[in-house]
Motif scaffolding. Structure first.
Motif, mmCIF file in Angstrom:
data_model
loop_
_atom_site.group_PDB
_atom_site.id
_atom_site.type_symbol
_atom_site.label_atom_id
_atom_site.label_comp_id
_atom_site.label_asym_id
_atom_site.label_seq_id
_atom_site.Cartn_x
_atom_site.Cartn_y
_atom_site.Cartn_z
ATOM 1 N N LEU A 201 18.992 -24.069 -23.733
ATOM 2 C CA LEU A 201 18.907 -25.143 -22.758
ATOM 3 C C LEU A 201 17.593 -25.895 -22.963
ATOM 4 C CD1 LEU A 201 20.331 -23.541 -19.504
ATOM 5 C CD2 LEU A 201 21.518 -24.764 -21.324
ATOM 6 N N PRO A 202 17.480 -27.132 -22.468
ATOM 7 C CA PRO A 202 16.271 -27.933 -22.699
ATOM 8 C C PRO A 202 15.021 -27.236 -22.161
ATOM 9 C CG PRO A 202 18.035 -29.318 -21.881
ATOM 10 C CD PRO A 202 18.516 -27.908 -21.749
ATOM 11 N N PRO A 203 13.971 -27.161 -22.956
ATOM 12 C CA PRO A 203 12.743 -26.497 -22.497
ATOM 13 C C PRO A 203 11.889 -27.434 -21.646
ATOM 14 C CG PRO A 203 12.455 -27.249 -24.744
ATOM 15 C CD PRO A 203 13.888 -27.565 -24.369
ATOM 16 N N THR A 224 4.055 -29.403 -30.702
ATOM 17 C CA THR A 224 5.221 -29.021 -29.899
ATOM 18 C C THR A 224 6.199 -30.173 -29.785
ATOM 19 O OG1 THR A 224 3.925 -27.437 -28.612
ATOM 20 C CG2 THR A 224 5.978 -28.221 -27.631
ATOM 21 N N LEU A 225 5.684 -31.353 -29.453
ATOM 22 C CA LEU A 225 6.559 -32.510 -29.278
ATOM 23 C C LEU A 225 7.193 -32.921 -30.598
ATOM 24 C CD1 LEU A 225 7.488 -34.214 -26.921
ATOM 25 C CD2 LEU A 225 5.687 -35.846 -27.447
ATOM 26 N N GLU A 226 6.446 -32.793 -31.694
ATOM 27 C CA GLU A 226 6.999 -33.132 -33.007
ATOM 28 C C GLU A 226 8.131 -32.183 -33.376
ATOM 29 O OE1 GLU A 226 7.715 -35.178 -36.349
ATOM 30 O OE2 GLU A 226 6.180 -35.749 -34.893
ATOM 31 N N ILE A 227 7.958 -30.904 -33.085
ATOM 32 C CA ILE A 227 9.007 -29.924 -33.376
ATOM 33 C C ILE A 227 10.265 -30.217 -32.577
ATOM 34 C CG2 ILE A 227 9.651 -27.484 -33.095
ATOM 35 C CD1 ILE A 227 6.663 -26.839 -33.706
ATOM 36 N N LEU A 228 10.098 -30.671 -31.339
ATOM 37 C CA LEU A 228 11.234 -30.917 -30.453
ATOM 38 C C LEU A 228 11.798 -32.322 -30.580
ATOM 39 C CD1 LEU A 228 9.885 -29.122 -27.242
ATOM 40 C CD2 LEU A 228 11.668 -28.307 -28.794
ATOM 41 N N ARG A 231 15.558 -33.519 -29.848
ATOM 42 C CA ARG A 231 16.231 -32.542 -29.008
ATOM 43 C C ARG A 231 16.004 -32.879 -27.538
ATOM 44 N NH1 ARG A 231 17.785 -27.840 -31.543
ATOM 45 N NH2 ARG A 231 17.682 -26.675 -29.584
ATOM 46 N N GLU A 232 16.910 -32.418 -26.705
ATOM 47 C CA GLU A 232 16.782 -32.674 -25.274
ATOM 48 C C GLU A 232 15.700 -31.776 -24.673
ATOM 49 O OE1 GLU A 232 19.567 -32.686 -21.223
ATOM 50 O OE2 GLU A 232 20.455 -32.265 -23.195
ATOM 51 N N VAL A 233 14.831 -32.365 -23.859
ATOM 52 C CA VAL A 233 13.775 -31.631 -23.173
ATOM 53 C C VAL A 233 13.820 -32.026 -21.700
ATOM 54 C CG1 VAL A 233 12.310 -31.476 -25.220
ATOM 55 C CG2 VAL A 233 12.072 -33.424 -23.677
ATOM 56 N N ILE A 249 11.112 -21.795 -32.353
ATOM 57 C CA ILE A 249 12.213 -20.838 -32.219
ATOM 58 C C ILE A 249 13.451 -21.542 -31.686
ATOM 59 C CG2 ILE A 249 13.009 -18.827 -30.918
ATOM 60 C CD1 ILE A 249 10.095 -17.783 -31.092
ATOM 61 N N LEU A 250 13.275 -22.348 -30.633
ATOM 62 C CA LEU A 250 14.414 -23.056 -30.049
ATOM 63 C C LEU A 250 14.996 -24.071 -31.031
ATOM 64 C CD1 LEU A 250 13.099 -23.729 -26.432
ATOM 65 C CD2 LEU A 250 14.532 -21.851 -27.223
ATOM 66 N N ALA A 251 14.120 -24.811 -31.725
ATOM 67 C CA ALA A 251 14.596 -25.868 -32.619
ATOM 68 C C ALA A 251 15.262 -25.301 -33.863
ATOM 69 C CB ALA A 251 13.433 -26.781 -33.009
ATOM 70 N N ALA A 252 14.743 -24.199 -34.388
ATOM 71 C CA ALA A 252 15.290 -23.631 -35.626
ATOM 72 C C ALA A 252 16.587 -22.875 -35.390
ATOM 73 C CB ALA A 252 14.262 -22.702 -36.275
#
Length: 443
Positions: A201-203, A224-228, A231-233, A249-252
């Motif tokens: 779910l969105p972090p 952090t923002l670059e990794i996400l 993706r929905e946050v 972890i969430l993105a991969a």
């Protein structure tokens, strides 16, 4: 039956919270420590204990680093990194720390002086060094792939933030022993739990300002923002809620989008260290199985007007070999009356990235479409029948005890026909007849 893991970053997500949630879910600490031992790192230990937030009980994990190893401090006590929200940020590059760290530790940490780190410490590792460490550790293949995927996300994000290349990124925070233990520990735990698919779910992003070596930086941290990105946050109250490691972890691993129907079987909670006024600082992990008779899939397709039959056949063959459940080609008329083909595949959502790359590589298409579909399917089993051409397996489609169809396996029919010099359809018809007589006799 497909197993699902749903990660819900209720209060946030970090490496240690994810590891704690998986242990609370049932991952063996002994198996995790045995896997981590293969890395050959020294001076670390896991402290696993029960904890709670707002009466939500779960597990907390701290990685203890002994003085003189990895990210050790100049003062002589066991250092407890928690990778918790609110620490100073120096991810993705080596640095010399002329400032005090603001880590949230599992004990009072008020020393009146800065932590003195130098460039030569073991914790400054490049992405290439970390990759070599993991690849040479003889981890289970799936655990190795997961760990490398997480680190690669961080390396590419740090490279973009700092204007360099992944191979030139030197990790401090994520290259430290405790961060390697967190990430590889998560990978080993996921392999031990035998997870097929992960949804997230969105972090929460958090908000505010945190001090770094370069001065005050915004929360969420740039990495952090670059990794996400993409993706929905979701917004949240102040403080750092999702760390770069948690985001990676969430993105991969985590698929986003509509959750397929599933049956929850076990629930675990990873407990964070800080308290937030607007949310319990926990990461919830739910292990479940796919709802019976229904699976959520993707249909991926493209229009082709410049592909030969041989190329189309090759694309279908490659897609099926790469995990597609079905693949087909249909004729169509394209603009200006040009004849063309619609190439479509049906695949689990977890195979999307691999299949998209394969289609771009194997066909001349410049773009693909994909959309979620749901499939109701019968349960299946095989029953072997004895025919004059030899044993032939028959695939039975059934639901709640009722048989809806039966079909002899065609490849086995062809092989038997070749051995006996008869048409394959003759073998198929006889196998089905034998099975039908046996069924009637059993009634």
């Amino acid at each position: 039956m497909t197993s699902f893991l749903l990660l819900e970053p209720v209060g946030g997500c970090s490496g240690d919270m994810t590891l704690a949630a998986l242990i609370d879910l049932g991952a063996s600490v002994d198996a995790i420590e045995a896997g981590l031992a293969k890395l050959g790192l020294e001076g670390w230990s896991l402290e696993v204990r029960a904890a709670s937030k707002y009466e939500i009980h779960g597990t907390r994990v701290d990685v203890r680093i002994r003085e003189g190893h990895g990210d050790a401090h100049v003062h002589g006590h066991t250092h407890e990194h928690s990778h918790e929200h609110g620490h100073s940020h120096d991810h993705g590059h080596s640095h010399d720390h002329g400032h005090a760290h603001e880590h949230e530790h599992g004990h009072s940490h008020e020393h009146g002086h800065s932590h003195e780190h130098g460039h030569s410490h073991e914790h400054d590792r490049s992405w290439a060094q970390i990759r070599t460490l993991i690849e040479g550790a003889a981890l289970p293949p799936r655990a190795s792939r997961i760990a490398l995927a997480i680190f690669e996300r961080i390396a590419h994000a740090e490279a973009r933030v700092h204007g360099t290349t992944p191979e030139k990124v030197h990790f401090h925070e994520v290259g430290a022993v405790d961060s390697i233990v967190d990430i590889v520990g998560v990978a080993v735990a996921l392999d031990h739990l035998d997870i097929d698919r992960v949804f997230s779910l969105p972090p929460p992003l958090g908000s505010g300002i945190v001090q770094s070596r370069h001065g005050p930086i915004p929360i969420p941290a740039p990495a952090t923002l670059e990794i996400l990105r993409g993706r929905e946050v979701r917004p949240s109250g102040p403080g750092e809620r999702t760390t770069p490691t948690g985001a990676a972890i969430l993105a991969a691993l985590g698929e986003q989008g509509p959750l397929p129907p599933f049956v929850p079987e076990r629930v675990g909670y990873g407990i964070g260290h800080r308290d937030f006024a607007d949310a319990a600082n926990v990461l919830r992990a739910t292990l479940g199985r796919a709802a019976a008779h229904q699976d959520e899939l993707l249909q991926i397709e493209c229009n082709l007007d410049d592909a030969s039959p041989q190329l189309l056949a090759r694309a279908i063959e490659r897609c099926l070999g790469a995990g597609a459940l079905d693949a087909w080609v249909a004729p169509l008329t394209m603009k200006k009356g040009r004849p063309g083909h619609l190439l479509s595949i049906l695949a689990p959502a977890s195979k999307k990235d691999d299949l998209v790359r394969l289609l771009f590589r194997e066909t001349p298409t410049l773009g693909l479409r994909h959309h979620p579909v749901r499939r109701d399917e019968l349960d299946r089993r095989f029953e072997q029948v004895e025919t004059r051409f030899g044993p032939i397996p028959v695939k039975i489609g059934h639901l709640d005890g009722e048989i809806f169809n039966a079909a002899p396996e065609w490849d086995d029919c062809v092989a038997a026909a070749d051995r006996h010099g008869v048409p394959a359809r003759l073998v198929r018809d006889e196998a089905l007849a034998v099975w039908s007589r046996a069924r009637e006799a059993a009634k």
